[in-house]
Design a protein around this motif. Structure first.
Motif, PDB file in Angstrom:
ATOM      1  N   THR A 185     -58.458   2.316 -22.172  1.00  0.00           N
ATOM      2  CA  THR A 185     -59.006   2.919 -20.961  1.00  0.00           C
ATOM      3  C   THR A 185     -59.178   1.858 -19.880  1.00  0.00           C
ATOM      4  O   THR A 185     -59.684   0.770 -20.132  1.00  0.00           O
ATOM      5  CB  THR A 185     -60.371   3.560 -21.269  1.00  0.00           C
ATOM      6  OG1 THR A 185     -60.168   4.666 -22.160  1.00  0.00           O
ATOM      7  CG2 THR A 185     -61.054   4.051 -20.005  1.00  0.00           C
ATOM      8  N   LEU A 195     -56.880   6.919 -19.675  1.00  0.00           N
ATOM      9  CA  LEU A 195     -57.981   7.127 -20.616  1.00  0.00           C
ATOM     10  C   LEU A 195     -57.429   7.172 -22.027  1.00  0.00           C
ATOM     11  O   LEU A 195     -56.472   7.894 -22.305  1.00  0.00           O
ATOM     12  CB  LEU A 195     -58.703   8.443 -20.294  1.00  0.00           C
ATOM     13  CG  LEU A 195     -59.280   8.562 -18.877  1.00  0.00           C
ATOM     14  CD1 LEU A 195     -59.743   9.989 -18.622  1.00  0.00           C
ATOM     15  CD2 LEU A 195     -60.433   7.587 -18.688  1.00  0.00           C
ATOM     16  N   LEU A 208     -68.410   7.870 -20.109  1.00  0.00           N
ATOM     17  CA  LEU A 208     -67.363   8.604 -20.803  1.00  0.00           C
ATOM     18  C   LEU A 208     -68.058   9.576 -21.753  1.00  0.00           C
ATOM     19  O   LEU A 208     -68.964   9.195 -22.490  1.00  0.00           O
ATOM     20  CB  LEU A 208     -66.461   7.659 -21.599  1.00  0.00           C
ATOM     21  CG  LEU A 208     -65.806   6.498 -20.843  1.00  0.00           C
ATOM     22  CD1 LEU A 208     -65.061   5.582 -21.820  1.00  0.00           C
ATOM     23  CD2 LEU A 208     -64.852   7.005 -19.768  1.00  0.00           C
TER      24      LEU A 208
END
Length: 260
Positions: free
Chosen positions: A174, A200, A39
């Motif tokens: 997430t 997310l 991420l």
């Protein structure tokens, strides 16, 4: 219904470009806990010419996430494929990053033959980068929602009638697969030929304490949804982003929208 949450880890500061490249090669075609799934930060394996630009302002977008194909948690239709998710972050709020098809965000799948070794260099216009975290593993869970109850998640009236007890199993964090934890109306989602593949959060949730955390990673005294630490991630206006995949094409299409 089953879903998967990421176990997050901080990048190892000793990893150099050559080492990262070897990690990338070793992880093919389907790593679990490799340096590739992440991420924020800079993408790994993306050809420089594929770095997307915002259709509204013309500037390079920022990486939100990259995920590998997995038959259960993220079926991209073929082993070795990688999903990249970007959005424009040059002037938050000016480009319509929340709209699935505005061109201010980009979601696309890259074939394994197209992937390159190592971290992709930043474009010349240097898009802002979110904090980078690696996904060290995936944790499988079940939200307890039956197939019949799952149908209610796709229509405004029926969704609002769901009990808080039932919704308690549908996390805000997430994750991949499962059902969307809508912040607004489910009618805003792309339908009917798009299927939900994940969501997310604008915050990073660490499920175990990171070693020597930097100042941007803070303990969570409330242990919300089981996390030990929290950090700021992508700008979704304080909300959640939702990912959808459209089957049928040789290379599936993916889109992102967010609500707050």
């Amino acid at each position: 219904m089953r879903y998967w949450v990421p176990e997050l880890a901080l990048p190892k500061p000793t990893v150099r470009k050559g080492v990262l490249a070897s990690l990338f090669r070793a992880s093919r075609p389907n790593p679990v806990g490799s340096a590739r799934e992440r991420l924020g930060g800079q993408p790994v394996g993306l050809p420089a010419g594929m770095w997307p630009k915002c259709r509204e302002c013309g500037l390079s977008e920022s990486l939100i996430a990259q995920f590998d194909h997995h038959a259960d948690r993220l079926d991209l239709g073929r082993e070795g494929r990688v999903l990249f998710v970007f959005q424009c972050a040059h002037d938050p709020g000016m480009c319509a990053t929340w709209e699935a098809f505005s061109g201010a965000n980009s979601c696309f799948i890259v074939e394994p033959e197209q992937l390159v070794d190592g971290q992709t260099s930043l474009p010349a216009d240097v898009p802002p980068l979110d904090h980078e975290v690696w996904i060290s593993s995936w944790i499988e869970r079940d939200d307890g929602i039956s197939p019949d109850a799952a149908n209610a998640f796709w229509e405004e009236t029926s969704f609002r009638e769901l009990s808080e007890e039932l919704l308690a199993g549908v996390t805000w964090s997430t994750r991949l697969a499962g059902l969307p934890r809508w912040m607004q109306s489910p009618d805003e989602g792309p339908r009917p030929d798009w299927r939900f593949i994940g969501q997310l959060d604008g915050s990073y949730s660490f499920l175990s304490p990171p070693q020597t955390p930097p100042a941007w990673v803070q303990p969570d005294a409330e242990r919300y949804e089981g996390r030990t630490h929290i950090a700021s991630g992508p700008n979704f206006g304080g909300g959640l982003a939702y990912l959808f995949l459209q089957d049928g094409a040789e290379l599936p299409k993916v889109c992102m929208m967010w609500q707050r």
